[in-house]
Motif scaffolding. Sequence first.
Motif, short mmCIF file in Angstrom:
data_model
loop_
_atom_site.label_atom_id
_atom_site.label_comp_id
_atom_site.label_asym_id
_atom_site.label_seq_id
_atom_site.Cartn_x
_atom_site.Cartn_y
_atom_site.Cartn_z
N GLY A 142 0.81 -1.23 0.00
CA GLY A 142 0.00 0.00 0.00
C GLY A 142 0.84 1.27 0.00
N THR A 143 1.89 1.31 0.83
CA THR A 143 2.67 2.55 0.89
C THR A 143 3.34 2.83 -0.45
OG1 THR A 143 4.54 1.31 1.79
CG2 THR A 143 3.20 2.52 3.35
N ALA A 146 0.77 3.94 -2.94
CA ALA A 146 0.32 5.30 -2.61
C ALA A 146 1.44 6.32 -2.81
CB ALA A 146 -0.18 5.35 -1.17
N GLY A 147 2.67 5.86 -2.96
CA GLY A 147 3.80 6.77 -3.13
C GLY A 147 4.31 7.35 -1.83
N GLY A 148 4.01 6.71 -0.72
CA GLY A 148 4.54 7.20 0.56
C GLY A 148 3.70 6.72 1.72
N CYS A 171 -7.13 8.79 2.65
CA CYS A 171 -7.34 7.37 2.35
C CYS A 171 -6.71 6.46 3.40
CB CYS A 171 -6.83 7.03 0.95
SG CYS A 171 -7.84 7.79 -0.32
N PHE A 172 -5.54 6.87 3.94
CA PHE A 172 -4.93 6.09 5.04
C PHE A 172 -5.95 5.97 6.18
CE2 PHE A 172 -0.40 8.08 4.30
CZ PHE A 172 -0.32 7.42 3.08
N MET A 173 -6.56 7.12 6.51
CA MET A 173 -7.48 7.15 7.65
C MET A 173 -8.72 6.31 7.37
SD MET A 173 -5.72 8.87 9.77
CE MET A 173 -6.89 8.90 11.12
N ILE A 174 -9.26 6.44 6.15
CA ILE A 174 -10.46 5.67 5.79
C ILE A 174 -10.15 4.17 5.89
CG2 ILE A 174 -12.08 5.11 3.91
CD1 ILE A 174 -11.68 8.03 2.94
N GLY A 175 -9.02 3.76 5.31
CA GLY A 175 -8.62 2.35 5.38
C GLY A 175 -8.48 1.88 6.82
N ILE B 80 -4.97 7.00 -3.98
CA ILE B 80 -6.24 6.57 -3.39
C ILE B 80 -6.19 5.06 -3.07
CG2 ILE B 80 -8.72 6.28 -3.80
CD1 ILE B 80 -8.53 8.77 -5.62
N TYR B 81 -5.97 4.24 -4.11
CA TYR B 81 -5.99 2.78 -3.89
C TYR B 81 -4.92 2.33 -2.91
CZ TYR B 81 -8.80 3.07 -8.16
OH TYR B 81 -9.75 3.41 -9.09
N GLY B 82 -3.71 2.81 -3.15
CA GLY B 82 -2.61 2.44 -2.27
C GLY B 82 -2.84 2.97 -0.87
N GLY B 83 -3.39 4.18 -0.79
CA GLY B 83 -3.66 4.78 0.51
C GLY B 83 -4.62 3.94 1.32
#
Lengths: 190, 134
Positions: A142-143, A146-148, A171-175, B80-83
Amino acid sequence: MEQLSAMLRQPWPWYVAGPLIGLTVPLLLIIGNKTFGISSSLRHVCAACMPARIPFFNYNWKQEKWNLVFALGILLGGFIAMEFLRDSTAVTVHPHLVKELAGYGIQDYSSLVPNDLFTWSQLLTPRGLIMMVGGGFLVGFGTRYAGGCTSGHAIMGLSSLQWPSLVATCCFMIGGFIMANLILPVILSL
Amino acid sequence: MLKYLLAGTAFGIILVKAELVSWFRIQEMFRLQSFHLYGIIGSAVLTGMLSIWLIKKFGIRTIGGEKINIPDKKFNKGNIYGGLIFGLGWALTGACPGPLLAQAGGGATVIAVTLLSAIAGTWVYGRFREKLPH
């Protein structure tokens, strides 16, 4: 001196720890023009150890050696904090959480990672395997996708007003909310 | 290189002492049961913002005299997806990459397995990168 030592051993309040973490941003910029980010180190390890002709891992990772040294420093920092600045009291959390977790047999708050979940003997149980191996995989995959991570996007990216980092952080928080409230209860009951 | 080692060490100590490495604390955050981690992330971002503003305002240079350069991040759907995927993993392991390193260094040796798995995840992303939506 003793007072200072006692203060350092206690858990640090958010208004001390937060600004100190924030200061990592200008520190890295000023000492070497580096942008703060930790998950890149995982990519450099791939590039160094098993590039396997994958274009994403074929770059001069040696130029990014500082990032691996920084990561090594974090490991060392963890050791120093646990060895010399250790606090003997258990982490205190919200009573509702204590009650919820007790329902899954999680009651030991004494160590750095929960003794009831993250141990070698738990590793081969379905719950342990999902949490340690599955969780780690999601973090690494995921990181990079997401690029970081929290450092590169949430701290560095937001500090430098990058809007893609705001999207990623949301998105981190939602996940996290989805996992903690909807999926984790199922995994913990395994 | 020593300066980066020291910076990382300081960062690792802060992570542990702020309880940012605690699985319990992360669970609290995602259940809105505590302000602690929100306070940490919020004040860290404000400090970082103010620092970058000052660096730009006064044209502060690096100790080597270079002009400070912060590359722009470009948006892609991976944010978004990765996040979302990382968020799931964050709540599961109770740690993002920095805290995983600090936990392993702090003596939780089994976290080495989680770290290896994170490296594997990064590798699999790199392997299938072209096939994923960006």
